[in-house]
Design an enzyme around this catalytic site. Sequence first.
Site, PDB file in Angstrom:
ATOM      1  N   ASN A  16     -19.740  13.407  -2.085  1.00 54.47           N
ATOM      2  CA  ASN A  16     -19.576  11.954  -2.157  1.00 54.47           C
ATOM      3  C   ASN A  16     -20.236  11.442  -3.434  1.00 54.47           C
ATOM      4  OD1 ASN A  16     -19.681   9.027  -1.501  1.00 54.47           O
ATOM      5  ND2 ASN A  16     -19.040   9.727   0.519  1.00 54.47           N
ATOM      6  N   ARG A  43       0.833  -1.203   0.000  1.00 50.81           N
ATOM      7  CA  ARG A  43       0.000   0.000   0.000  1.00 50.81           C
ATOM      8  C   ARG A  43       0.875   1.263   0.000  1.00 50.81           C
ATOM      9  NH1 ARG A  43      -4.191  -0.072   4.584  1.00 50.81           N
ATOM     10  NH2 ARG A  43      -4.674   1.941   3.646  1.00 50.81           N
ATOM     11  N   ALA A  86     -15.108  14.101  -5.927  1.00 55.77           N
ATOM     12  CA  ALA A  86     -14.484  15.229  -5.224  1.00 55.77           C
ATOM     13  C   ALA A  86     -13.537  15.990  -6.150  1.00 55.77           C
ATOM     14  CB  ALA A  86     -13.728  14.717  -3.999  1.00 55.77           C
ATOM     15  N   CYS A  99       8.001   1.089  16.542  1.00 54.67           N
ATOM     16  CA  CYS A  99       8.306  -0.190  17.189  1.00 54.67           C
ATOM     17  C   CYS A  99       7.109  -0.651  18.026  1.00 54.67           C
ATOM     18  CB  CYS A  99       9.546  -0.015  18.066  1.00 54.67           C
ATOM     19  SG  CYS A  99       9.918  -1.497  19.020  1.00 54.67           S
ATOM     20  N   HIS A 116      -6.047   8.507  11.637  1.00 58.57           N
ATOM     21  CA  HIS A 116      -5.786   7.064  11.541  1.00 58.57           C
ATOM     22  C   HIS A 116      -4.324   6.753  11.267  1.00 58.57           C
ATOM     23  CE1 HIS A 116     -10.302   5.994  10.710  1.00 58.57           C
ATOM     24  NE2 HIS A 116     -10.034   6.206  11.982  1.00 58.57           N
ATOM     25  N   CYS A 154      13.586  -2.903  15.432  1.00 59.49           N
ATOM     26  CA  CYS A 154      13.864  -1.580  16.006  1.00 59.49           C
ATOM     27  C   CYS A 154      15.363  -1.435  16.279  1.00 59.49           C
ATOM     28  CB  CYS A 154      13.083  -1.434  17.303  1.00 59.49           C
ATOM     29  SG  CYS A 154      13.399   0.096  18.182  1.00 59.49           S
ATOM     30  N   ASN A 187      -7.212   9.485   6.123  1.00 59.79           N
ATOM     31  CA  ASN A 187      -6.338   8.809   5.164  1.00 59.79           C
ATOM     32  C   ASN A 187      -4.928   8.640   5.717  1.00 59.79           C
ATOM     33  OD1 ASN A 187      -8.553   8.820   3.594  1.00 59.79           O
ATOM     34  ND2 ASN A 187      -7.885  10.475   2.238  1.00 59.79           N
ATOM     35  N   VAL A 188      -4.326   7.510   5.356  1.00 58.68           N
ATOM     36  CA  VAL A 188      -2.987   7.212   5.855  1.00 58.68           C
ATOM     37  C   VAL A 188      -1.934   7.496   4.784  1.00 58.68           C
ATOM     38  CG1 VAL A 188      -3.772   5.549   7.586  1.00 58.68           C
ATOM     39  CG2 VAL A 188      -3.325   4.738   5.259  1.00 58.68           C
ATOM     40  N   THR A 203     -16.010  10.205   2.402  1.00 60.92           N
ATOM     41  CA  THR A 203     -16.012   9.224   3.494  1.00 60.92           C
ATOM     42  C   THR A 203     -17.405   8.610   3.635  1.00 60.92           C
ATOM     43  OG1 THR A 203     -15.728   8.841   5.869  1.00 60.92           O
ATOM     44  CG2 THR A 203     -16.306  11.087   5.217  1.00 60.92           C
TER      45      THR A 203
HETATM   46  P1  OAD Z   1     -14.746   4.118   2.799  1.00 63.49           P
HETATM   47  O1  OAD Z   1     -14.184   3.180   1.793  1.00 63.49           O
HETATM   48  O2  OAD Z   1     -15.558   3.549   3.894  1.00 63.49           O
HETATM   49  O3  OAD Z   1     -15.608   5.208   2.051  1.00 63.49           O
HETATM   50  C1  OAD Z   1     -15.128   5.884   0.924  1.00 63.49           C
HETATM   51  C2  OAD Z   1     -16.209   6.846   0.472  1.00 63.49           C
HETATM   52  O4  OAD Z   1     -15.695   7.599  -0.619  1.00 63.49           O
HETATM   53  C3  OAD Z   1     -17.485   6.153  -0.011  1.00 63.49           C
HETATM   54  O5  OAD Z   1     -18.608   6.755   0.628  1.00 63.49           O
HETATM   55  C4  OAD Z   1     -17.495   6.412  -1.527  1.00 63.49           C
HETATM   56  O6  OAD Z   1     -18.805   6.566  -2.028  1.00 63.49           O
HETATM   57  C5  OAD Z   1     -16.712   7.720  -1.597  1.00 63.49           C
HETATM   58  N1  OAD Z   1     -16.020   7.979  -2.879  1.00 63.49           N
HETATM   59  C6  OAD Z   1     -15.403   7.109  -3.698  1.00 63.49           C
HETATM   60  N2  OAD Z   1     -14.815   7.746  -4.729  1.00 63.49           N
HETATM   61  C7  OAD Z   1     -15.082   9.071  -4.555  1.00 63.49           C
HETATM   62  C8  OAD Z   1     -14.741  10.249  -5.277  1.00 63.49           C
HETATM   63  N3  OAD Z   1     -14.010  10.207  -6.385  1.00 63.49           N
HETATM   64  N4  OAD Z   1     -15.170  11.447  -4.796  1.00 63.49           N
HETATM   65  C9  OAD Z   1     -15.936  11.494  -3.649  1.00 63.49           C
HETATM   66  N5  OAD Z   1     -16.280  10.415  -2.937  1.00 63.49           N
HETATM   67  C10 OAD Z   1     -15.859   9.217  -3.367  1.00 63.49           C
HETATM   68  O7  OAD Z   1     -13.499   4.982   3.346  1.00 63.49           O
HETATM   69  P2  OAD Z   1     -13.442   5.886   4.671  1.00 63.49           P
HETATM   70  O8  OAD Z   1     -14.753   6.496   4.973  1.00 63.49           O
HETATM   71  O9  OAD Z   1     -12.275   6.772   4.519  1.00 63.49           O
HETATM   72  O10 OAD Z   1      -9.304   2.950   8.588  1.00 63.49           O
HETATM   73  O11 OAD Z   1     -13.108   4.755   5.750  1.00 63.49           O
HETATM   74  C11 OAD Z   1     -12.834   5.101   7.055  1.00 63.49           C
HETATM   75  C12 OAD Z   1     -11.785   4.186   7.631  1.00 63.49           C
HETATM   76  O12 OAD Z   1     -12.156   2.820   7.427  1.00 63.49           O
HETATM   77  C13 OAD Z   1     -10.429   4.296   6.957  1.00 63.49           C
HETATM   78  O13 OAD Z   1      -9.663   5.355   7.458  1.00 63.49           O
HETATM   79  C14 OAD Z   1      -9.805   2.968   7.249  1.00 63.49           C
HETATM   80  C15 OAD Z   1     -10.974   2.046   7.088  1.00 63.49           C
HETATM   81  O14 OAD Z   1     -10.938   0.874   7.846  1.00 63.49           O
HETATM   82  C16 OAD Z   1      -7.973   2.790   8.802  1.00 63.49           C
HETATM   83  O15 OAD Z   1      -7.167   2.630   7.909  1.00 63.49           O
HETATM   84  C17 OAD Z   1      -7.586   2.818  10.214  1.00 63.49           C
END
Ligand code: OAD
Length: 261
Positions: A220, A69, A238, A126, A118, A154, A101-102, A195
């Site tokens: 979204n 990744r 977006a 470590c 996150h 480490c 986002n990471v 999100t």
């Molecule tokens: P998700 O995959 O849950 O959601 C992504 C969102 O982006 C969805 O609602 C899509 O409809 C939307 N989307 C996709 N492409 C897009 C675009 N081009 N423009 C606008 N929107 C778009 O991802 P997150 O909500 O970020 O945790 O997930 C939250 C957390 O769940 C992440 O940070 C991750 C995961 O487990 C960790 O890594 C700790």
Amino acid sequence: MFSDTLLEALRTAQKVVVFTGAGVSAESQIATFRDALVGLWANFNPEKLATLRGYKQDPALVWGWYEWRRMQVLLAQPNPAHLAIAQMTMRYPALTLITQNVDDLHERAGSTSVIHLHGSLHRPHCLACRRPHALPSGIPDEPEGGRRLAPPRCLHCGGPIRPGVVWFGENLPKAEWRAANKAAKDCDLFFSIGTSSLVHPVATLALEAAKHRACIVQINTQPTELDRVAHYNLVGKAGEILPALCREAFGLDVCAENETQ
Ligand code: OAD
């Protein structure tokens, strides 16, 4: 394209929060998590790859996956959504950018002081002593999904190095969470961009902002949990909507400015 009331809200806002999720990086070809078919969790097992238990059971599987990744992020470029957000930072002196986002695409687009709730693929540490671990420069060469790769040790205590991301069941970084909550409670305009608003506690930020009378703008491609709360629900990519919004509200031409850099 946008309503006058939305443009007015953008022009008069003073304290602004931009909260982003994986959808913001989707147009940079970084996979989201929950989108059907293409989302990471549709193809990989989060129990094995995104929990401390999974890492302890098979550190090489997990480390290789995160190196894959990280490689994808290093090969990617910020897209117009990241660039538009960086431009907005200049328009609003009091803008707080909070991301789940990471990756580091916001920073590479020019945003500073990004709050990463996150963690980061680029800041492993470590498992034993929690000291940060410097990764070698250069781009790793990992096959799709990553290969099994023993994590480095480490340099201080010899403990195994773990990815710098927050896994399921782990606490969010305290200072970042405090700062994010404070900004959400204190803003007059809150953007929730790309999100699914399904992961807690971060999804509560928009609800806190709404409770404190902020105007909530969601961008979204799909319906989300936040639809019923958002005052403006902008459906689409977006990377298309944000530059158009910056153009209409402020006369900023995001892509043109980027091309001249
Ligand atoms: P998700 O995959 O849950 O959601 C992504 C969102 O982006 C969805 O609602 C899509 O409809 C939307 N989307 C996709 N492409 C897009 C675009 N081009 N423009 C606008 N929107 C778009 O991802 P997150 O909500 O970020 O945790 O997930 C939250 C957390 O769940 C992440 O940070 C991750 C995961 O487990 C960790 O890594 C700790």
